[in-house]
Design a protein around this motif. Structure first.
Motif, PDB file in Angstrom:
ATOM      1  N   VAL A   5      38.876  33.870  47.573  1.00  0.00           N
ATOM      2  CA  VAL A   5      40.084  34.651  47.171  1.00  0.00           C
ATOM      3  C   VAL A   5      40.372  35.903  48.396  1.00  0.00           C
ATOM      4  CG1 VAL A   5      40.049  34.187  44.626  1.00  0.00           C
ATOM      5  CG2 VAL A   5      39.113  36.303  45.555  1.00  0.00           C
ATOM      6  N   ASP A   6      41.445  36.121  48.199  1.00  0.00           N
ATOM      7  CA  ASP A   6      41.969  37.461  49.159  1.00  0.00           C
ATOM      8  C   ASP A   6      41.220  38.777  48.765  1.00  0.00           C
ATOM      9  OD1 ASP A   6      43.526  35.790  50.988  1.00  0.00           O
ATOM     10  OD2 ASP A   6      45.220  36.080  49.601  1.00  0.00           O
ATOM     11  N   VAL A   7      41.230  39.142  47.553  1.00  0.00           N
ATOM     12  CA  VAL A   7      40.868  40.391  47.022  1.00  0.00           C
ATOM     13  C   VAL A   7      40.379  40.259  45.725  1.00  0.00           C
ATOM     14  CG1 VAL A   7      41.657  42.567  46.728  1.00  0.00           C
ATOM     15  CG2 VAL A   7      42.809  41.456  48.288  1.00  0.00           C
ATOM     16  N   VAL A   8      39.204  41.119  45.353  1.00  0.00           N
ATOM     17  CA  VAL A   8      38.773  41.076  43.983  1.00  0.00           C
ATOM     18  C   VAL A   8      39.077  42.584  43.657  1.00  0.00           C
ATOM     19  CG1 VAL A   8      36.770  41.111  42.603  1.00  0.00           C
ATOM     20  CG2 VAL A   8      37.001  39.093  44.286  1.00  0.00           C
ATOM     21  N   ALA A  26      52.366  41.058  47.107  1.00  0.00           N
ATOM     22  CA  ALA A  26      52.332  40.781  48.384  1.00  0.00           C
ATOM     23  C   ALA A  26      51.819  39.510  48.890  1.00  0.00           C
ATOM     24  CB  ALA A  26      51.325  41.945  49.138  1.00  0.00           C
ATOM     25  N   ARG A  27      51.780  38.714  47.751  1.00  0.00           N
ATOM     26  CA  ARG A  27      51.396  37.266  47.743  1.00  0.00           C
ATOM     27  C   ARG A  27      49.929  37.019  48.392  1.00  0.00           C
ATOM     28  NH1 ARG A  27      55.642  33.399  51.043  1.00  0.00           N
ATOM     29  NH2 ARG A  27      54.733  32.083  49.457  1.00  0.00           N
ATOM     30  N   ARG A  28      49.165  37.959  47.764  1.00  0.00           N
ATOM     31  CA  ARG A  28      47.423  37.806  47.714  1.00  0.00           C
ATOM     32  C   ARG A  28      47.336  37.206  46.681  1.00  0.00           C
ATOM     33  NH1 ARG A  28      46.511  37.988  53.122  1.00  0.00           N
ATOM     34  NH2 ARG A  28      47.573  39.870  54.093  1.00  0.00           N
ATOM     35  N   GLU A  29      45.897  36.487  46.781  1.00  0.00           N
ATOM     36  CA  GLU A  29      45.153  35.764  45.674  1.00  0.00           C
ATOM     37  C   GLU A  29      44.309  36.626  45.344  1.00  0.00           C
ATOM     38  OE1 GLU A  29      45.335  32.700  44.487  1.00  0.00           O
ATOM     39  OE2 GLU A  29      47.079  32.179  45.546  1.00  0.00           O
ATOM     40  N   VAL A  30      44.643  37.128  44.033  1.00  0.00           N
ATOM     41  CA  VAL A  30      43.694  38.324  43.512  1.00  0.00           C
ATOM     42  C   VAL A  30      42.945  37.951  42.473  1.00  0.00           C
ATOM     43  CG1 VAL A  30      43.988  40.685  42.692  1.00  0.00           C
ATOM     44  CG2 VAL A  30      45.346  39.882  44.620  1.00  0.00           C
ATOM     45  N   GLY A  73      49.413  34.174  41.898  1.00  0.00           N
ATOM     46  CA  GLY A  73      48.278  34.546  42.762  1.00  0.00           C
ATOM     47  C   GLY A  73      47.476  35.296  41.926  1.00  0.00           C
ATOM     48  N   ALA A  74      47.463  35.699  40.582  1.00  0.00           N
ATOM     49  CA  ALA A  74      46.629  36.605  39.917  1.00  0.00           C
ATOM     50  C   ALA A  74      45.669  35.678  38.950  1.00  0.00           C
ATOM     51  CB  ALA A  74      47.283  37.602  39.055  1.00  0.00           C
ATOM     52  N   THR A  75      44.333  36.036  39.038  1.00  0.00           N
ATOM     53  CA  THR A  75      43.459  35.455  37.864  1.00  0.00           C
ATOM     54  C   THR A  75      42.942  36.926  37.283  1.00  0.00           C
ATOM     55  OG1 THR A  75      42.984  33.594  39.084  1.00  0.00           O
ATOM     56  CG2 THR A  75      41.386  34.323  37.327  1.00  0.00           C
ATOM     57  N   VAL A  76      43.119  36.805  36.029  1.00  0.00           N
ATOM     58  CA  VAL A  76      42.538  38.109  35.369  1.00  0.00           C
ATOM     59  C   VAL A  76      41.344  37.683  34.439  1.00  0.00           C
ATOM     60  CG1 VAL A  76      43.018  40.142  33.450  1.00  0.00           C
ATOM     61  CG2 VAL A  76      44.740  39.423  35.019  1.00  0.00           C
ATOM     62  N   VAL A  77      40.285  38.243  34.544  1.00  0.00           N
ATOM     63  CA  VAL A  77      39.155  37.740  33.813  1.00  0.00           C
ATOM     64  C   VAL A  77      38.581  39.143  32.826  1.00  0.00           C
ATOM     65  CG1 VAL A  77      38.102  36.212  35.174  1.00  0.00           C
ATOM     66  CG2 VAL A  77      37.575  38.390  35.756  1.00  0.00           C
ATOM     67  N   ASP A  78      38.056  38.817  31.635  1.00  0.00           N
ATOM     68  CA  ASP A  78      38.057  39.846  30.609  1.00  0.00           C
ATOM     69  C   ASP A  78      36.506  39.770  30.375  1.00  0.00           C
ATOM     70  OD1 ASP A  78      38.611  41.811  29.204  1.00  0.00           O
ATOM     71  OD2 ASP A  78      39.278  40.311  27.390  1.00  0.00           O
ATOM     72  N   GLU A 106      31.073  33.915  40.402  1.00  0.00           N
ATOM     73  CA  GLU A 106      31.009  34.453  41.752  1.00  0.00           C
ATOM     74  C   GLU A 106      32.432  34.278  42.580  1.00  0.00           C
ATOM     75  OE1 GLU A 106      26.467  33.514  43.347  1.00  0.00           O
ATOM     76  OE2 GLU A 106      27.996  32.684  44.258  1.00  0.00           O
ATOM     77  N   TRP A 107      32.603  35.312  43.334  1.00  0.00           N
ATOM     78  CA  TRP A 107      33.902  35.121  44.104  1.00  0.00           C
ATOM     79  C   TRP A 107      33.349  35.341  45.505  1.00  0.00           C
ATOM     80  CZ3 TRP A 107      34.202  37.411  39.232  1.00  0.00           C
ATOM     81  CH2 TRP A 107      34.777  36.573  38.362  1.00  0.00           C
ATOM     82  N   ARG A 108      34.012  34.858  46.704  1.00  0.00           N
ATOM     83  CA  ARG A 108      34.053  35.228  47.952  1.00  0.00           C
ATOM     84  C   ARG A 108      35.386  35.916  48.436  1.00  0.00           C
ATOM     85  NH1 ARG A 108      34.031  31.014  50.896  1.00  0.00           N
ATOM     86  NH2 ARG A 108      34.160  29.436  49.323  1.00  0.00           N
ATOM     87  N   ALA A 109      35.465  37.206  49.003  1.00  0.00           N
ATOM     88  CA  ALA A 109      36.733  37.964  48.884  1.00  0.00           C
ATOM     89  C   ALA A 109      36.886  38.437  50.316  1.00  0.00           C
ATOM     90  CB  ALA A 109      36.756  38.708  48.038  1.00  0.00           C
ATOM     91  N   ALA A 110      37.754  38.626  50.929  1.00  0.00           N
ATOM     92  CA  ALA A 110      38.058  39.209  52.146  1.00  0.00           C
ATOM     93  C   ALA A 110      38.011  40.607  51.957  1.00  0.00           C
ATOM     94  CB  ALA A 110      39.334  38.754  52.904  1.00  0.00           C
ATOM     95  N   ALA A 111      38.447  41.123  50.788  1.00  0.00           N
ATOM     96  CA  ALA A 111      38.253  42.623  50.411  1.00  0.00           C
ATOM     97  C   ALA A 111      38.033  42.748  48.946  1.00  0.00           C
ATOM     98  CB  ALA A 111      39.737  43.200  50.850  1.00  0.00           C
ATOM     99  N   VAL A 112      37.514  43.803  48.794  1.00  0.00           N
ATOM    100  CA  VAL A 112      37.172  44.138  47.260  1.00  0.00           C
ATOM    101  C   VAL A 112      37.660  45.718  47.190  1.00  0.00           C
ATOM    102  CG1 VAL A 112      35.323  44.758  45.728  1.00  0.00           C
ATOM    103  CG2 VAL A 112      35.228  42.527  47.058  1.00  0.00           C
TER     104      VAL A 112
END
Length: 309
Positions: A5-8, A26-30, A73-78, A106-112
């Motif tokens: 994903v782009d950002v976690v 901003a059309r980021r995968e978050v 683009g959003a995934t919300v995990v609770d 696990e997520w690989r992100a460009a930014a956290v």
């Protein structure tokens, strides 16, 4: 297998929600990770949030989550706890564990973006939690108006009680400062408070007095009860950032993550926003604004990298 994903965003308080919302716009995968244990869960109403004054903080979080989740683009995990964030190639690998689940996430992100907030460490009084969020509060800017001109207490074990009492005097001077035999108030500060009609009580506290109708007083260790209808606590604050040990970002003397004005840490790709950054606890609307500012920095930084800048 880890998902790219782009950002976690770690934390779903006002700062994390605001960061996630602006990033998905901003059309980021978050991926937004909500641990499900907000610091203000006991508070019945939040104040000072424009257009939402008096709203339940849990309702505010619910509305914010729904707004974020409404974007593709959003995934919300609770109910998920992050266990580690480590370097992985040009990005970061976030490992987490959902409560009650066997398999890790696990997520690989460009930014956290770290927006985990703080934990309050309260004076150890048996009945304190029974009145916290109704009669007793920790944010004067949030709840001082509702205590105006009432007989109130300021309870704490810190060395800034005189400063806090002066701030609180804007709402009520029918105020007793309780140090619980630990907090520090110097002689000059006590004299200054006395000029305003504010008393300093240095004896140890046994408990908070009251019933279902509300708080009625503060019972001291010697048995005396000082009548009070409510008041404010001056907690100590703690961070829970062990999941960042593999990156070792800089922190200040209070354990808060050191960032630039837009939320960048010194670790490439790692950002922090909200209460977990200096100066610490903030009003909800201030934390939300900080989250939006950090989201803008993340988006611009990722765009710069994508364009080879």
């Amino acid at each position: 297998m880890s998902e790219a994903v782009d950002v976690v965003v770690i934390g779903a308080g006002p700062a994390g929600l605001s960061a996630a919302l602006n990033l998905v716009r901003a059309r980021r995968e978050v991926v937004l990770i909500d641990g499900g244990r907000p610091r203000n869960a006991a508070t019945l109403a939040s104040h000072g949030f424009l257009s939402r004054d008096g709203i339940s903080p849990l309702e505010l979080r619910k509305l914010g989550r729904e707004e974020v989740a409404g974007y593709p683009g959003a995934t919300v995990v609770d109910r998920v706890n992050v266990t580690s964030v480590v370097r992985s190639g040009d990005g970061l690998l976030v490992r987490a564990q959902a409560r009650g689940a066997a398999e890790p996430l696990e997520w690989r992100a460009a930014a956290v973006v770290v927006a985990t907030g703080l934990t309050e460490v309260m004076p150890a009084l048996p009945s304190l939690r029974a009145f916290y969020g109704t009669a007793l509060h920790s944010c004067m800017a949030c709840d001082g108006y509702e205590k105006a001109d009432r007989p109130i207490a300021l309870i704490g074990e810190t060395d800034d009680l005189a400063e806090q009492a002066l701030l609180l005097s804007a709402w009520s001077r029918d105020l007793v400062v309780f140090t619980n035999a630990i907090g520090e108030v110097g002689g000059a500060d006590e004299a200054r408070l006395g000029e305003l009609g504010i008393r300093v009580e240095r004896r140890a506290i046994a408990d908070i007095e009251g019933d279902r109708a509300g708080m009625t007083g503060v019972r001291l260790a010697d048995g005396e009860v000082v009548a009070r209808e409510g008041g404010f606590l001056r907690p100590r604050y703690a961070t829970a950032l062990e999941f960042l040990d593999g990156l070792a970002p800089a922190a200040d003397d209070d354990g808060l993550l050191v960032v630039d004005p837009e939320g960048r840490t010194a670790v490439p790709g790692l950002y922090a926003t909200g209460d977990v950054t200096p100066p610490g606890p903030q009003q909800l609307i201030v934390a939300a604004g900080a989250g939006a500012r950090t989201a803008s920095a993340v988006h611009r930084d990722l765009l710069r990298v994508a364009l080879g800048g």
